[in-house]
Design an enzyme around this catalytic site. Structure first.
Site, mmCIF file in Angstrom:
data_model
loop_
_atom_site.group_PDB
_atom_site.id
_atom_site.type_symbol
_atom_site.label_atom_id
_atom_site.label_comp_id
_atom_site.label_asym_id
_atom_site.label_seq_id
_atom_site.Cartn_x
_atom_site.Cartn_y
_atom_site.Cartn_z
ATOM 1 N N CYS A 88 1.032 -0.848 -0.183
ATOM 2 C CA CYS A 88 0.043 -0.259 0.350
ATOM 3 C C CYS A 88 0.607 1.571 0.257
ATOM 4 O O CYS A 88 1.449 1.355 -0.913
ATOM 5 C CB CYS A 88 -1.314 -0.125 1.508
ATOM 6 N N HIS A 199 -3.776 -4.879 -0.187
ATOM 7 C CA HIS A 199 -3.447 -5.489 1.154
ATOM 8 C C HIS A 199 -3.641 -7.380 0.735
ATOM 9 O O HIS A 199 -4.013 -7.782 1.260
ATOM 10 C CB HIS A 199 -4.161 -5.055 2.457
ATOM 11 N N GLU A 201 -2.255 -9.652 3.170
ATOM 12 C CA GLU A 201 -2.534 -9.669 4.261
ATOM 13 C C GLU A 201 -4.285 -9.698 4.739
ATOM 14 O O GLU A 201 -4.646 -10.524 6.026
ATOM 15 C CB GLU A 201 -1.881 -9.213 5.384
#
Lengths: 219, 257
Positions: A88, A199, A201
Site C-alpha cells: 500500500c 493488502h 494480508e
C-alpha cells in the site's frame, strides 16, 4: 531465512505479521519474522517488508524520523539487492513522488508519481465512483511470467483501499493492473523489489497465495 | 471490476456473540472468533464486530476477541461500539482491527473524526450513522445515538457530509426505521446519503432476503451491504446472497457454496 517487517509507526503491523506467519506455517517454510525499527536488525535480515497505511507524507515522515533508515533501505535493496515487498503506502514510497496533500518525494526506485483517482463518470450500475477505491478487485496480469503472480488467476480478487494511483509511462515495471474507473497499477516491481497497492494480508486465500509466491521468489 | 461487498456483522457482548448462528461445525457457537473465521471462510468480504458491552471492564474482552480473530481471519475487520476517544481507537487498531466505526462519540465530540483520521488515516475511520425519519429535518432524517434511543436534532445528510469533510473514509448507514424489520433496507435514505457523499456507503438495517441486498445496490446505489440476523439463522447464506446479486448483474467476489 529471516524476514524483517519494518515498523516506523505506520499503523498496526500485526495483520501483516499474522498473514506471513500463516503462510510460513501452512507451507512449512523455514523463516523467522521480526517486526522491527532497529537498523541493525533490518541490515541483518534476508528479506524486507515495508507496510504503510495513512497518508504518503505521514508515512514518509515516519521513515525520516528513524535516523538513517531511508539510506539503509536504499543500500540494502538497491546495492545489496535484498528482496523487498512494499504494501500500500509502502509500495507508493518506491516511486519518485506523490501529490497527496503536498508533493513529497519517495525513494525513486521506480518511475512515476501518485495522483488522485479520477471520480468522473459512473460505474456499470450507474453509481458514482467513490473515493477511496475500497474493496475487492481483480488483477489484469501484464507480466505473466513473473514468479510473483504464479498460479494467480485474473478471476481472483484482492482487497484495495487507497485514493491515489501510480501514473507512469514506464510500462515494463508494471506486473499487474486493476481497473477502477481507469487502469491502476496493482503490482509493480523491478529486479529484487516489488510493491503491491492492495493488502495481501487482508485478501483471504488469494492474498496467502501472493505472500507464498513472494516468500519463495528467488530474484 | 470492483465487487460490491457483503459484510457480516456480529453483535458481541462481554466477549460473546449475542444472537445465535447455525454453523453446525463450530465447537463453540457463542464464540465470535470462530464465527468470524467461518464467515470469512464462506466468503464474507468483511467482518464487523459491534461491541454492545456496557462497561469498560467488560469491553476489554473485545480486545482479546479482535486479536484472536486477526490471527486467523484474513479479511478486513471493522469494530465499533463504545469508542470514546483516540485511546480507544488506538487500542482497537493495535488489537488487530482494520477499521473503527464511531457513532455516539462522534456526535458528542465531533473533533474525534478529524483527530482519528489525521492520526490513523481516513481508511480506518468509519462514521456510523443511525438515522430515523423526522420530517422536521431538512433531509427528513435525524441522527440518533444509543441505538436509536436518543435524538440529537442533527440532520443526517448534513452530518454525513460534515463527517466526510472531516476525514471519515466510509459511512455505515443504518435506518432505525427498518432495522430489525427484515422488510428491506431504507432505499430512500440510502440513496440520499450515497448520492451526496464522495466515500463508500454501507447499507444497514432491515435485510430480510437476498432480494433486499439487490434492491439497495441497484435502486439506492449502496457500495456495500451489511447484515446480521439474516445470516445467523441459516435461512440465507453469504452464498445465496451473492448468487442473487450476481444473477442481477452485480459483481461480487466468488465464494464457496
Amino acid at each position: 531465512m529471516n524476514l524483517a517487517i519494518i515498523d516506523y509507526g505506520s499503523g498496526n503491523l500485526r495483520s501483516v505479521e499474522n498473514a506471513f506467519k500463516n503462510s510460513i506455517n501452512i507451507n512449512k517454510l523455514k523463516f523467522s519474522i521480526e517486526v522491527t525499527n532497529k537498523l541493525t536488525s533490518i541490515s541483518k535480515a534476508d528479506h524486507l517488508v515495508l507496510p504503510g497505511v495513512g497518508s504518503f507524507p505521514d508515512c514518509k515522515k515516519g521513515l525520516k524520523d528513524i535516523d538513517g533508515l531511508i539510506d539503509l533501505l536504499n543500500n540494502e535493496v538497491i546495492y545489496k539487492k535484498k528482496k523487498f515487498l512494499g504494501i500500500c503506502v509502502g509500495m507508493q514510497l518506491m516511486v519518485d513522488y506523490s501529490s497527496e496533500k503536498k508533493r513529497t518525494a519517495g525513494f525513486g526506485w521506480l518511475k512515476g508519481n501518485f495522483k488522485k483517482i479520477e471520480k468522473k463518470g459512473l460505474d456499470y450500475l450507474g453509481r458514482d465512483y467513490k473515493i477511496p477505491h475500497m474493496g475487492w478487485n481483480n488483477l489484469q496480469i501484464e507480466n505473466k511470467i513473473h514468479p510473483i503472480v504464479e498460479n494467480i488467476s485474473e478471476n481472483e480478487q484482492y482487497y484495495f483501499v487507497h485514493s491515489y494511483f501510480l501514473e507512469s509511462k514506464q510500462n515494463d515495471q508494471i506486473i499487474a493492473n486493476t481497473t477502477y474507473n481507469h487502469k491502476i497499477p496493482a503490482i509493480i516491481g523491478k529486479d529484487n523489489y516489488v510493491g503491491v497497492q492492495f493488502h495481501p494480508e487482508k485478501s483471504g486465500n488469494s492474498g496467502q497465495k501472493f505472500l507464498y509466491n513472494w516468500l519463495k521468489w528467488r530474484p | 471490476m470492483l465487487s460490491t461487498r457483503v459484510i457480516a456483522c456480529l453483535d458481541v457482548q462481554n466477549g460473546r456473540t449475542v444472537k445465535g448462528t447455525n454453523f453446525i461445525n463450530l465447537r463453540d457457537a457463542g464464540d465470535p472468533v470462530e464465527q468470524a473465521k467461518q464467515y470469512s471462510t464462506i466468503g464474507a468480504d468483511e467482518i464487523c464486530f459491534l461491541d454492545i458491552s456496557a462497561t469498560y471492564e467488560k469491553r476489554r474482552a473485545m480486545f482479546n476477541v479482535i486479536s484472536k480473530t486477526a490471527e486467523t481471519c484474513f479479511v478486513p475487520l471493522t469494530v465499533g461500539g463504545g469508542v470514546k476517544d483516540l485511546n480507544d481507537f488506538r487500542d482497537l487498531l493495535n488489537s488487530g482491527a482494520d477499521k473503527v466505526s464511531i457513532n455516539s462519540s462522534a456526535v458528542y465530540n465531533p473533533k474525534l473524526i478529524k483527530q482519528s483520521s489525521d492520526k490513523f488515516g481516513n481508511q480506518c475511520v468509519v462514521l456510523a450513522i443511525d438515522a430515523v425519519e423526522n420530517i422536521k429535518m431538512p433531509s427528513g432524517y435525524e441522527v440518533t445515538t444509543h441505538g436509536g434511543r436518543k435524538k440529537t436534532n442533527i440532520d443526517s445528510l448534513k452530518w454525513a457530509k460534515q463527517g466526510v469533510k472531516n476525514g471519515a473514509g466510509e459511512i455505515l448507514l443504518t435506518s432505525m426505521n427498518t432495522d430489525g424489520t427484515k422488510k428491506g433496507y431504507n432505499l430512500k435514505l440510502t440513496k440520499l446519503i450515497s448520492q451526496n457523499v464522495s466515500v463508500p456507503v454501507i447499507a444497514s438495517g432491515g435485510a430480510g432476503s437476498p432480494k433486499d441486498m439487490v434492491d439497495v445496490v441497484l435502486k439506492a446505489g449502496a457500495s456495500a451491504v451489511l447484515a446480521a440476523s439474516i445470516f445467523h439463522y441459516d435461512i440465507h447464506t453469504i452464498y445465496s446472497v451473492k448468487k442473487e446479486m450476481s444473477e442481477n448483474g452485480i459483481i461480487v467476489r466468488d465464494c464457496e457454496n
